[in-house]
Design an enzyme around this catalytic site. Sequence first.
Site, PDB file in Angstrom:
ATOM      1  N   ASP A 125     -15.533   6.425  15.076  1.00 40.28           N
ATOM      2  CA  ASP A 125     -14.362   6.271  14.206  1.00 40.28           C
ATOM      3  C   ASP A 125     -13.980   4.803  14.080  1.00 40.28           C
ATOM      4  OD1 ASP A 125     -12.094   6.519  12.704  1.00 40.28           O
ATOM      5  OD2 ASP A 125     -11.088   7.954  14.020  1.00 40.28           O
TER       6      ASP A 125
ATOM      7  N   LYS B  80      -4.489  11.005   1.544  1.00 41.34           N
ATOM      8  CA  LYS B  80      -4.821   9.654   1.991  1.00 41.34           C
ATOM      9  C   LYS B  80      -6.177   9.283   1.391  1.00 41.34           C
ATOM     10  CE  LYS B  80      -5.833   7.438   6.460  1.00 41.34           C
ATOM     11  NZ  LYS B  80      -5.790   7.664   7.923  1.00 41.34           N
TER      12      LYS B  80
ATOM     13  N   GLU C  82       0.807  -1.228   0.000  1.00 43.37           N
ATOM     14  CA  GLU C  82       0.000   0.000   0.000  1.00 43.37           C
ATOM     15  C   GLU C  82       0.839   1.275   0.000  1.00 43.37           C
ATOM     16  OE1 GLU C  82      -1.276   1.904   3.468  1.00 43.37           O
ATOM     17  OE2 GLU C  82      -1.163   0.083   4.691  1.00 43.37           O
TER      18      GLU C  82
ATOM     19  N   SER D 124     -12.381   2.237  11.098  1.00 42.37           N
ATOM     20  CA  SER D 124     -11.717   2.284   9.786  1.00 42.37           C
ATOM     21  C   SER D 124     -12.508   1.567   8.705  1.00 42.37           C
ATOM     22  CB  SER D 124     -10.329   1.658   9.886  1.00 42.37           C
ATOM     23  OG  SER D 124      -9.724   1.638   8.610  1.00 42.37           O
ATOM     24  N   ALA D 125     -12.508   2.151   7.524  1.00 45.15           N
ATOM     25  CA  ALA D 125     -13.123   1.511   6.352  1.00 45.15           C
ATOM     26  C   ALA D 125     -12.376   0.229   5.961  1.00 45.15           C
ATOM     27  CB  ALA D 125     -13.139   2.483   5.168  1.00 45.15           C
ATOM     28  N   ASP D 126     -11.189   0.036   6.539  1.00 44.70           N
ATOM     29  CA  ASP D 126     -10.457  -1.218   6.278  1.00 44.70           C
ATOM     30  C   ASP D 126     -11.315  -2.426   6.676  1.00 44.70           C
ATOM     31  OD1 ASP D 126      -8.372   0.484   5.681  1.00 44.70           O
ATOM     32  OD2 ASP D 126      -7.086  -0.128   7.352  1.00 44.70           O
TER      33      ASP D 126
ATOM     34  N   LYS E 169      -3.025  -1.657  14.756  1.00 45.97           N
ATOM     35  CA  LYS E 169      -2.202  -0.793  15.590  1.00 45.97           C
ATOM     36  C   LYS E 169      -2.700  -0.739  17.024  1.00 45.97           C
ATOM     37  CE  LYS E 169      -2.514   1.258  12.022  1.00 45.97           C
ATOM     38  NZ  LYS E 169      -2.884   2.131  10.951  1.00 45.97           N
TER      39      LYS E 169
ATOM     40  N   VAL F  97      -5.291   0.581   3.418  1.00 48.00           N
ATOM     41  CA  VAL F  97      -5.529  -0.859   3.293  1.00 48.00           C
ATOM     42  C   VAL F  97      -6.819  -1.100   2.500  1.00 48.00           C
ATOM     43  CG1 VAL F  97      -6.163  -2.927   4.602  1.00 48.00           C
ATOM     44  CG2 VAL F  97      -4.245  -1.507   5.359  1.00 48.00           C
TER      45      VAL F  97
END
Length: 323
Positions: free
Chosen positions: A154, A102, A40, A156-158, A175, A122
């Site tokens: 919040d 991003k 990525e 992540s769209a991951d 993380k 990602v």
Amino acid sequence: MNGVTEPKPGTGSPGCHARVALSDEVKAALAAARPVVALESTILCHGLPFPANLETHRAAEEAVRREGAVPALVGVVDGVARAGFTEPEAEALARAGRSVRKATTRDLGLLAARHQSGATTVAATMAIAAAAGIRVFATGGIGGVHRGAAETFDVSADLLELSRTRVAVVASGAKAILDLPKTLEALETLGVPVLGFGTSEFPAFWIRGSGLGLEVRCDDAQEVAGALLAHWGWPSAGGVLVANPVPEESALPRDEMESVIERSLAAAREAGVTGKDVTPFLLSRLAAETQGRSLVANRALVVSNAAVAARIAVALFAAAPRR
Ligand code: PSU
Ligand code: MN
């Protein structure tokens, strides 16, 4: 740079006309059904500072090649989704750093419409890799459910992309700045298998273990390839997370990191950082707080994940030569 993949009739959703421009090397590898590993570009532009970002990227590419696969850096240049960059192109991206925006999955169409460039997360990298026919992808750590998500929403769209896109993501878990128990719960809800690679504990990025158990452990690439092919035998199956812990010699201790993370999160709140800026802010803050030791760990885990991803891509190729 040439080689534009045309959607095959009957593949993709109705009206799908997304294109991925492939480098000559990646195009040749895919045409010959040779193993390819996606990498990525958000980690390159936003995850690590220059020149550590470029050095890490080069080491990851080398690791992929050493294991017998072809690396394919994924990003968007002037609106065109790309898999495979030349050396000078990758260096230009690494130097441009944060000036490249991003981009997550929802941004891909808009970047194309506006001919803009983007560093793919990602999620967006998975979408592009899948469209190009790349099944294995190596990164540092996935995004997930942030601490305080009950208030901020919040997430992540991951995670969403993992639920629907058939790519195996090799990462050192998520993380440690995230809420890891909630991230694991979300992955279960979304139908995403988490395969511990040589571990029964969910890795926490710079830290080898989170203390959170994993149900499935695979001890080699062949075992992972078998699990992937079986999973993808189901029509509704999406992505798979292969969780590979940071190499022992570069890992940071969990107890020490927890207080550093707390301080960094407090700094983010004080600075009013929200949304997509949270992850890059925390990563650079942590690098400063650990006198660069988090960067050493970050680099080591990215390279290790690249090597494991390449071994899995090679094993997949061996297990299903006509895919
Ligand atoms: N892992 C890293 N460094 C990073 C990221 C992951 O080692 O910079 C990036 C990835 O691109 C991931 C993104 O998709 O952070 C998650 O951002 P967010 O939490 O805003 O979805
Ligand atoms: Mn977010």
